[in-house]
Design an enzyme around this catalytic site. Structure first.
Site, PDB file in Angstrom:
ATOM      1  CG  HIS A  32       4.304 -13.109  13.171  1.00  0.00           C
ATOM      2  ND1 HIS A  32       4.158 -14.284  12.460  1.00  0.00           N
ATOM      3  CD2 HIS A  32       5.605 -12.760  13.041  1.00  0.00           C
ATOM      4  CE1 HIS A  32       5.314 -14.633  11.937  1.00  0.00           C
ATOM      5  NE2 HIS A  32       6.205 -13.730  12.268  1.00  0.00           N
ATOM      6  CG  HIS A  80       9.878 -12.117  19.066  1.00  0.00           C
ATOM      7  ND1 HIS A  80       9.218 -13.319  19.011  1.00  0.00           N
ATOM      8  CD2 HIS A  80      10.126 -11.759  17.781  1.00  0.00           C
ATOM      9  CE1 HIS A  80       9.094 -13.683  17.750  1.00  0.00           C
ATOM     10  NE2 HIS A  80       9.617 -12.769  16.982  1.00  0.00           N
TER      11      HIS A  80
HETATM   12 CA    CA Z   1       8.822  -9.543  13.617  1.00  0.00          CA
END
Ligand code: CA
Length: 325
Positions: free
Chosen positions: A61, A19
């Site tokens: 992000h 992630h």
């Molecule tokens: Ca993502």
């Protein structure tokens, strides 16, 4: 140069998705975090994508820069009236002047995850093309194949800024050989209307993942409550190959010491042929009342039957799957 390594995907399950890279160990979405995730053995490296002012998809992000970069110091004058520095207001050449650090609360500078890396170094924002090049090179040099797991971030918001993100992301993926459902890429988005457009209007043949949030997050106009019903999942299965739900939508610990309580989401998704890749495992921020990392992995993989996991700590998840000593 050596021939390009194949993009074809090996059979594997469950999958371990790094992630934002190995973001538990190094600042998210930096090359350092991605290379480390590859070295730890992650099956997939994640790319969140946002467009720059000059229309380049970069791996980042947030829509705003101040939580993980030094933009307030480098470009103080680029702050909008609402108090934020938007990535979309800067060209790639400007973004390259910023240093990426661990996530902080910009109001007080406090670290979101105080036990993480904590150093300030010239780690840079990278374009999607640069990151795909990094992955291709590592796949070649290590002779170990990792796939990519790419997200189209906030497409509706991009349109309000006069930008169209998805076509730029798809072009870049295609440039690196990610073109079909047999190529080792998952393309994820929270916005169901955008996924339908990606499939039907943009003709994308990649495996799509419908991310599922909570309606109260206002992540997109998508009705996530409706998506999680059997009828909703059946509709998702007409355009996507998988779903990415939030871990508490699968399992919750009602109280400390209590047995976990499960929804039927994984079973319902499997019934219509959808893979299930929940987000996000963090060793330093377990789901509420979960006793430990092992219990979280056991609940998701052994009991619920998830097909993968987004994890900030790929080595911990690999170890839980018996794939790392
Ligand atoms: Ca993502």
């Amino acid at each position: 140069m050596n021939p390009s390594p194949s993009n074809s995907r090996p059979a594997r399950a469950p999958i371990v998705i790094a992630h934002r890279g190995a973001s538990g160990y190094l600042p998210e979405h930096t090359f350092a975090a991605k290379a480390y995730a590859h070295a730890l053995g992650a099956d997939y490296l994640e790319q969140d994508c946002v467009l720059t002012r000059d229309d380049v998809p970069v791996v980042f992000h947030d829509l705003v820069l101040e939580e993980v970069t030094d933009v307030a110091r480098v470009f103080p004058e680029r702050r909008r009236a609402d108090g934020h520095w938007y990535l979309i207001d800067l060209d790639l050449a400007e973004l390259r002047q910023l240093s990426v650090h661990d996530r902080v609360n910009p109001a007080n500078g406090e670290s979101t995850y105080p036990e993480r890396f904590g150093e300030v170094l010239p780690l840079r924002i990278r374009s999607l093309a640069e990151e795909l090049s990094l992955v291709r090179g590592l796949n070649r040099s290590t002779r170990r194949h990792a796939g990519v797991y790419t997200e189209v971030k906030s497409p509706a918001w991009h349109r309000t800024q006069g930008k169209d993100l998805a076509p730029r992301v798809l072009e870049t993926l295609a440039d690196f050989g990610y073109r079909t459902a047999d190529d080792d890429v998952w393309l994820q988005c929270f916005d169901d209307a955008e996924l339908l457009r990606i499939r039907d209007e943009l003709g994308c043949r990649l495996r799509l993942v419908q991310l599922i949030g909570e309606n109260e997050w206002q992540e997109s106009a998508t009705d996530y409550d409706a998506l999680r019903t059997a009828a909703g999942l059946a509709r998702v299965a007409t355009y996507a190959a998988g779903i990415g739900p939030w871990i508490p939508q699968i399992v919750q610990w009602p109280a400390a010491g209590a047995e976990p309580a499960y929804s039927t989401l994984v079973r319902d998704a499997h019934a219509v042929g959808l893979a299930v890749h929940p987000y996000t495992f963090r060793s330093d921020q377990l789901p509420a009342h979960a006793p430990d990392a092992a219990a979280v992995h056991r609940a998701l993989f052994e009991v619920a039957g998830a097909d993968g996991l987004f994890t900030d700590f790929p080595d911990v998840t690999l170890a839980a799957l018996g794939r790392r000593g």
